[in-house]
Enzyme design. Structure first.
Site, PDB file in Angstrom:
ATOM      1  N   ILE A   1       1.007  -1.095  -0.061  1.00 50.94           N
ATOM      2  CA  ILE A   1      -0.107  -0.139   0.069  1.00 50.94           C
ATOM      3  C   ILE A   1       0.998   1.165   0.153  1.00 50.94           C
ATOM      4  CG2 ILE A   1      -1.875   1.222   1.345  1.00 50.94           C
ATOM      5  CD1 ILE A   1      -2.723  -1.284   2.355  1.00 50.94           C
ATOM      6  N   CYS A   2       0.519   2.000  -1.085  1.00 49.91           N
ATOM      7  CA  CYS A   2       1.449   3.506  -1.336  1.00 49.91           C
ATOM      8  C   CYS A   2       2.922   3.239  -1.187  1.00 49.91           C
ATOM      9  CB  CYS A   2       1.012   4.285   0.012  1.00 49.91           C
ATOM     10  SG  CYS A   2       1.515   6.102  -0.127  1.00 49.91           S
ATOM     11  N   GLU A   3       3.601   3.850  -0.237  1.00 50.90           N
ATOM     12  CA  GLU A   3       5.048   3.721  -0.098  1.00 50.90           C
ATOM     13  C   GLU A   3       5.689   2.145  -0.098  1.00 50.90           C
ATOM     14  OE1 GLU A   3       8.833   5.621   2.124  1.00 50.90           O
ATOM     15  OE2 GLU A   3       6.919   5.614   3.025  1.00 50.90           O
TER      16      GLU A   3
ATOM     17  N   GLY B   1       3.755  -0.269  -1.198  1.00 48.12           N
ATOM     18  CA  GLY B   1       3.759  -0.632  -2.689  1.00 48.12           C
ATOM     19  C   GLY B   1       5.326  -0.655  -3.489  1.00 48.12           C
TER      20      GLY B   1
ATOM     21  N   THR C   1      -1.749  -1.327  -4.347  1.00 52.41           N
ATOM     22  CA  THR C   1      -2.659  -0.359  -4.140  1.00 52.41           C
ATOM     23  C   THR C   1      -2.117   1.091  -3.980  1.00 52.41           C
ATOM     24  OG1 THR C   1      -3.015  -0.612  -1.697  1.00 52.41           O
ATOM     25  CG2 THR C   1      -4.109  -2.067  -3.173  1.00 52.41           C
TER      26      THR C   1
END
Length: 362
Positions: free
Chosen positions: A144-146, A148, A168
């Site tokens: 998720i975000c960073e 990811g 995501t």
């Protein structure tokens, strides 16, 4: 939206509303605002980083273990905000064997930690332990975000350990916002690119990292009207409704729980990625090895929010052109950066999309 005041004595209405709200607020304790409450078991601790395994909620349907990794800016509890708005709980109800790597609460003592450490040490140790506990040679990574970005780097450097990669709201091309048709996308990218590199160094040298309060103020300034009105309009609108008030308080608790971002990793994040865009250029180096996205050979599912003003969709979509796998899928959903996980509109679609994709490749 302002509260709907009935015709007649508006003063009496507001007085009754505030009286009820006062009684309600006085009865709520901090422990009642329970974010990240889905049951889990600690499996391993390495420095401040902890590996958890979530307690199953139903019969396991997807056999391959899934390791969830959030970013360092914020806490994983956004994906487990409350029982009816929890990606974690929803995936468990779909029969996943779900694991979590929790970065803990970094402070000045993590000043010298780099992204190299998070990818090649902490994530690698977590993957090895999940494999050892479950008997699998490969697992699926959910970033998720960073987080990811971290899992993408890991999949490129350790393709033999990754069966699938689910991303995501993950930035890949940090300059793709320049081609984004929506002008409200990419404010964070523009601001970060405008920072003087020496100022980034000074900030990290003084505080030992990016203070959580500093990043909170940056995000607040990106949506100034929302930040100005949520306490005098949104809060008043829900203050006498216990369920809605608890939703509001859980979100505020998550927003306030923003750890400091470790120093050297912050320099890499801001300078190497946001400013120099080294990941898609093939120049990003971790532990002496170049991160080559074409080495990502596992199937990839890339999920992004169409109205994400923090990670513009174009920055996420760019991954398709760089990975080495032909099994690449995208899911675009309405909503914003946080709304993708907490909005009732996107919750069902997000969980269904991920679980069906995993089931088809299990």
């Amino acid at each position: 939206m302002s509260p709907q005041v009935p015709k007649g004595d508006g003063f009496a209405y507001m007085s009754d509303k505030l009286l009820k709200a006062g009684k309600l607020l006085s009865s709520i304790k901090d422990e009642d605002v329970d974010v990240g409450a889905t049951p889990k078991t600690l499996v391993m601790r390495r420095d401040k980083v902890e590996l958890f395994r979530y307690t199953p909620l139903t019969e396991q349907k997807v056999k391959t273990p899934v390791l969830l990794a959030y970013g360092l800016i914020g806490r994983y509890t956004m994906a487990d905000l409350q029982e009816d708005r929890s990606l974690v709980r929803s995936l468990l109800q779909e029969g996943l064997d779900l694991w979590l790597v929790d970065w803990g609460q970094p402070n000045r003592s993590e000043r010298w930690l780099t992204i190299d450490d998070y990818v090649d040490d902490y994530i690698h140790a977590a993957v090895e332990r999940v494999c050892r506990e479950t008997g699998y040679d490969k697992i699926t990574l959910l970033g998720i975000c960073e987080g990811g970005v971290f899992t993408t780097c890991y999949a490129a450097l350790h393709p033999d350990k990754v069966k699938g990669l689910v991303l995501t709201i993950t930035p890949i091309d940090f300059h793709a916002d320049r081609d984004d048709p929506d002008t409200h996308h990419g404010f964070l990218n523009v601001w970060t690119r405008s920072l003087d590199r020496a100022d980034i160094d000074r900030l990290v040298d003084v505080y030992g990292g990016l203070p959580g309060e500093f990043m909170s103020s940056v995000f607040s300034l990106m949506t100034p009207m929302r930040s100005l009105t949520k306490y005098n309009i949104d809060l008043i609108d829900v203050i006498d409704d216990e369920a809605k008030l608890m939703n509001f308080l859980r979100m505020e608790k998550w927003l306030a729980d923003r750890p400091a971002h470790p120093g050297e990793a912050a320099k890499q994040w801001l300078k190497d990625l946001y400013q120099d865009n080294k990941l898609v250029k093939g120049d990003f180096v971790l532990s002496g090895r170049r991160v080559d996205l074409s080495k990502v050979t596992a199937p990839v599912l890339n999920v992004f929010a169409l109205n994400d003003h923090i990670i513009p969709p174009t920055c996420s979509r760019a991954l398709r052109a760089h990975v080495g796998t032909k099994d690449y899928s995208e899911i675009e959903l309405p909503g914003g950066h946080v709304g993708l996980f907490v909005s009732s509109k996107s919750q069902g679609s997000l969980t269904k999309g991920i679980s069906e994709w995993l089931s088809a490749r299990d």
